[in-house]
Design an enzyme around this catalytic site. Structure first.
Site, short mmCIF file in Angstrom:
data_model
loop_
_atom_site.label_atom_id
_atom_site.label_comp_id
_atom_site.label_asym_id
_atom_site.label_seq_id
_atom_site.Cartn_x
_atom_site.Cartn_y
_atom_site.Cartn_z
N GLY A 111 0.69 -1.12 0.04
CA GLY A 111 0.16 0.22 0.08
C GLY A 111 0.72 1.24 -0.04
O GLY A 111 2.05 1.16 -0.08
N ASN A 112 0.05 2.52 0.34
CA ASN A 112 1.04 3.52 0.60
C ASN A 112 0.45 4.58 1.41
O ASN A 112 -0.66 4.42 2.00
CB ASN A 112 1.07 4.19 -1.12
N ARG A 113 1.05 5.72 1.55
CA ARG A 113 0.39 6.48 2.80
C ARG A 113 -0.63 7.62 2.55
O ARG A 113 -0.82 8.34 3.32
CB ARG A 113 1.89 7.33 3.19
N SER A 114 -1.14 7.42 1.48
CA SER A 114 -2.18 8.55 0.97
C SER A 114 -3.17 8.37 2.02
O SER A 114 -3.83 7.17 2.20
CB SER A 114 -2.47 8.32 -0.40
N ALA A 162 -3.49 7.73 -5.01
CA ALA A 162 -2.19 7.07 -5.21
C ALA A 162 -2.57 5.59 -5.60
O ALA A 162 -2.80 5.05 -4.63
CB ALA A 162 -1.59 7.39 -3.94
#
Ligand code: C5P
Length: 399
Positions: A203-206, A270
């Site tokens: 995943g990512n930090r968005s 994102a």
């Protein structure tokens, strides 16, 4: 300032104080229910003016009380606004002095609702809020948090300072543009998660905050707003349609389905660039191996794909870049993906871009670039819409 019945009524004393500190004169009108929470004497003492409560004024001095109260007022604020008063305002009932003042008032109106979460989320309240918006009322969204009844959710009165900000924005003519009325805006928000197995993901930090701010700004400017969201843990707002799309593939499907009906696409999410080729069915067992290699494949670039399919939509992309060459890469992205506007932000700046409440953006448009100072995501959203709206207009007039 209209004050209605609710636990939050005491906070309107603060609103009144801040307004006065900022140099505004305030006259208060209360509903009878409000008087059960805070005495009119407190408002009278602070405002230095008579407080209106009864629909029928003094029999000794006959007149039209609600019209007299409105006389000379530049703006009407209702804070807190109860579900009941909101319903009366939406239907045009004039059963109290406050709602009669509302019906008779010709200037701008700002409403700050406060109520229990279930009441706020009830379809009847949603309908009434939509009606008030359509009637041009400015809403100060309630916040999410611990409510007086112990429940956690949306419905808590916005902070007094935010209410005063909203009032001043309206007075200064900075609010109230409905320049996107009749348009449909599609916004992707959040960050996708690509499964490795049944419980793990890449995943990512968005956080989704920028997408949320864009959605609220577009809605307030009159647009029909659809948000395709991936894993955003923020309260959903009224007047916005949400479609859940947790992975890049789901987001691609949802965006493709919604795209033909929209006038503007803002691809703020994102989206993962790579995803595991095969997600394991169960949970991978770490006792089976000391190291794990996950083979990843490229995902489809949704923005580039939709840009090739577009008919008369305006396309806005984001470019979260690290470091000084980022701006050049963002310019390149605008050309390569054939979109109208790319919003560059430097993901390396602490407190901006991902997760933070602020952002520092450069709006790269077809004709010009605007490098903006640090500002709230809502203000960024307004500036992005300011840049994109003329392009929608140009396409519409061409059609
Ligand atoms: O190329 P890059 O991922 O930096 O481009 C970012 C822009 O492209 C964002 O607007 C993002 O939402 C969009 N994007 C997309 N599909 C992907 C990856 C990014 O639409 N698979």
């Amino acid at each position: 300032m209209g004050v209605t019945g609710g636990i939050a009524a005491y906070k309107s004393l603060d609103v009144l104080r801040i307004l006065q500190r900022h140099g505004h004169g305030v006259s208060v009108v209360m509903t009878h229910t409000a008087e059960r929470f805070v005495g009119s004497a407190s408002f009278a003492a602070l405002s230095g003016r008579e407080v209106g409560t009864a629909l029928f004024g003094d029999a000794e001095q006959p007149g039209y009380h609600h019209l007299d109260v409105n006389d000379g007022m530049d703006l009407m604020l209702v804070a807190p606004a109860s579900a009941n008063t909101i319903s009366q305002m939406a239907s045009g009932a004039a059963s109290s002095l406050l709602t009669s003042c509302y019906l008779a008032f010709r200037g701008p109106v700002v409403v700050a609702p406060a109520m229990n979460t279930s009441m706020w989320l009830h379809p009847a309240t949603e309908r009434n809020i939509a009606t008030l918006r359509a009637d041009g009322v400015h809403l100060v969204e309630p916040e999410s948090g611990l409510l007086a009844d112990g429940a956690v959710g949306p419905g808590r009165l916005a902070e007094p300072a935010s209410i005063v900000d909203a009032v001043e924005a309206v007075l200064a003519g900075r609010a109230g543009t409905r320049d996107l009325a009749g348009r449909t805006v599609l916004i992707s928000a959040g960050g996708t998660r690509e499964p490795i197995d049944a419980v793990r993901y890449v995943g990512n930090r968005s956080s989704g905050r920028m997408g949320w701010a864009l959605a609220a700004a577009a809605r307030d400017r009159g647009a029909d707003v659809v948000v395709v969201q991936a894993n955003v843990d923020l309260p959903r707002e009224q007047g916005i349609r949400y479609v859940d799309a947790p992975t890049a593939a789901a987001m691609r499907d949802a965006c493709r389905a919604e795209f033909p009906a929209c006038d503007m696409l803002i691809m703020c999410a994102a989206v993962a660039d790579y995803r595991p080729v095969d997600a394991a069915d169960g949970k991978l067992d770490k006792s089976k191996a000391d190291a794990l290699t996950v083979e990843m494949e490229r995902t489809t670039d949704i923005l580039a794909e939709l840009s090739a399919l577009r008919e008369d939509q305006v396309l806005v992309g984001f470019a979260a870049e690290h470091g000084p060459e980022g701006l050049e890469r963002a310019r390149g992205k605008r050309a390569r993906k054939a979109v109208d506007i790319v919003v560059h932000n430097d993901a390396a700046v602490e407190g901006a871009a991902f997760e933070g409440a602020d952002n520092i953006i450069t709006i790269i448009g077809p004709e010009s670039e605007q490098a903006l100072p640090r500002m709230s995501k809502r203000d960024c959203a307004e500036r992005i819409l300011d840049a994109a709206r003329p392009l929608v207009e140009a396409l519409a007039s061409r059609a």
